[in-house]
Design an enzyme around this catalytic site. Structure first.
Site, mmCIF file in Angstrom:
data_model
loop_
_atom_site.group_PDB
_atom_site.id
_atom_site.type_symbol
_atom_site.label_atom_id
_atom_site.label_comp_id
_atom_site.label_asym_id
_atom_site.label_seq_id
_atom_site.Cartn_x
_atom_site.Cartn_y
_atom_site.Cartn_z
ATOM 1 N N ASP A 1 0.817 -1.216 0.000
ATOM 2 C CA ASP A 1 0.000 0.000 0.000
ATOM 3 C C ASP A 1 0.850 1.265 0.000
ATOM 4 O OD1 ASP A 1 -2.505 -0.993 -0.164
ATOM 5 O OD2 ASP A 1 -2.902 -1.004 1.986
ATOM 6 N N TYR B 1 6.842 -10.148 7.169
ATOM 7 C CA TYR B 1 6.640 -8.714 7.370
ATOM 8 C C TYR B 1 7.185 -8.284 8.731
ATOM 9 C CZ TYR B 1 3.410 -8.019 3.431
ATOM 10 O OH TYR B 1 2.852 -7.893 2.185
#
Lengths: 248, 248
Positions: free
Chosen positions: A54, A112
């Protein structure tokens, strides 16, 4: 010839990975560099990322592949790309791979990291590179709760409404949180089979709520049960999130 | 009531410290916050910094003073300012000081740091926070030469042409360079009585030339002698420079 590249980027000044008209995206700047190397009068080469990130989300090891008829050594490709790319994107590694390698379809897992800065005020040098939490927070509660995320679960309570994916079952192999005392940041790490839209940021938001006693420490199993995003409405800011590694 | 504040800022998105029409400057954003607290219908309160910093230069401990008729505790002032300031500026400390304190005229010394990232490519997360040098460099030569900068000297070879200051004699109390192996950066530190326009960045450029054997290791005494900026034309980029501390 198929090239696999590993890329780091500072997501601050990008509208995310995926191409969007009139926006600066990772896909666009890398695609432009690749097509410049190809010397095609009409840009025709597509690049394929392991997945989107994003706006504002960073990468330490995003993986991309593309095909090029020109033959170049891996080292020459690395230099050519980095000399054409803007300074907020860096190619770390280039590998020539078999034609059946696919950066997106062959992924076996992703890792992540989420960095959450603590303390009353935002450090000016961290504002784009961490999330921020200024209230009291108990790392022990987070460490207790975070293990509930490990394993195979239906993450329907942890997916943003924009997602078009139907199957919300994913496996998290490893989830951890530690306090980095030097930087006064909580560093979350998630290694899993795959992640849904905003899933890491929603999980972090839930863990912050648990750590600050706004949500019971044993709430995660209940959230798996209810399969309802309305019970986990928070989303931690993009600035703290890093795509660290993609596994094949 | 006179307030002394210590401020950190990320200089990346500023056109420097000093007010300029139609530019975003440190002076403007802090002055706006102070005047908002003063609740003057016409902004009338001036702020005084210890000195200017250029566009892109950072501060870890810039000092500013201003006068306010409103009486506020130091803690309340700290919170009020930080709640009004943008995220790339943070007030670290507030102190109520005697009326004869002056942030600029009372300075006894300043400490600057310069961070120079080594390695072939620019790390995307460092591009705004370091200088960058991709060629071979010998830290030992730099460490040998840097001590020549210490002491009282005429720094006419180390001042940018924009300067209006006539007297170029300054004293450097301490000058050092070390290799930070974790980050692969050379960290320069300069502590002196005062610094001329671009002086630190010109000194760093000379030291880089010495470290990469483009200039003899014993060239600094000669540069003091000739008093000629044309013999030291380089200026290291603003992004690596930090105003670390101001002494009174």
């Amino acid at each position: 010839m198929r090239y696999k590249i590993i890329v780091a980027y500072d997501g601050t000044n990008f509208a995310g990975f995926q191409h969007q008209p009139n926006q600066r995206t990772i896909e666009d700047v890398i695609s432009r560099a690749v097509n410049k190397i190809a010397k095609d009068p009409e840009p025709s080469i597509d690049i394929f990322g392991s997945g989107r990130t994003d706006a504002g989300v960073h990468a330490l090891g995003q993986v991309i592949h593309f095909d090029l008829s020109i033959q170049m050594t891996e080292t020459n490709m690395l230099h050519a790309l980095n000399s054409l790319l803007p300074l907020d994107v860096e190619v770390l590694q280039v590998e020539i791979v078999p034609d059946d390698f696919h950066a997106r379809f062959n992924t076996k897992g992703k890792r992540y990291e989420y960095r959450l800065a603590l303390g009353e005020f935002v450090n000016p040098f961290k504002r784009n590179y961490t999330g921020h939490w200024k209230f009291p927070i108990d790392i022990k509660l987070i460490q207790q709760a975070i293990t509930d995320l490990e394993g195979e679960h239906d993450f329907s309570s942890f997916v943003a409404s924009g997602s078009t994916v139907k199957d919300h079952v994913r496996t998290i192999y490893e989830a951890s949180a530690r306090l980095d005392e030097d930087s006064n940041e909580i560093v979350f790490e998630f290694y899993g089979s795959g992640f849904l839209y905003n899933m890491v940021r929603i999980m972090v938001a839930v863990l912050i709520e648990i750590g600050s006693k706004r949500r019971p420490v044993d709430d995660i199993p209940r959230l798996f049960e209810v399969k309802d995003r309305n019970q986990a409405r928070g989303t931690a800011p993009a600035s703290g999130l890093y795509l660290k590694q993609v596994y094949y």
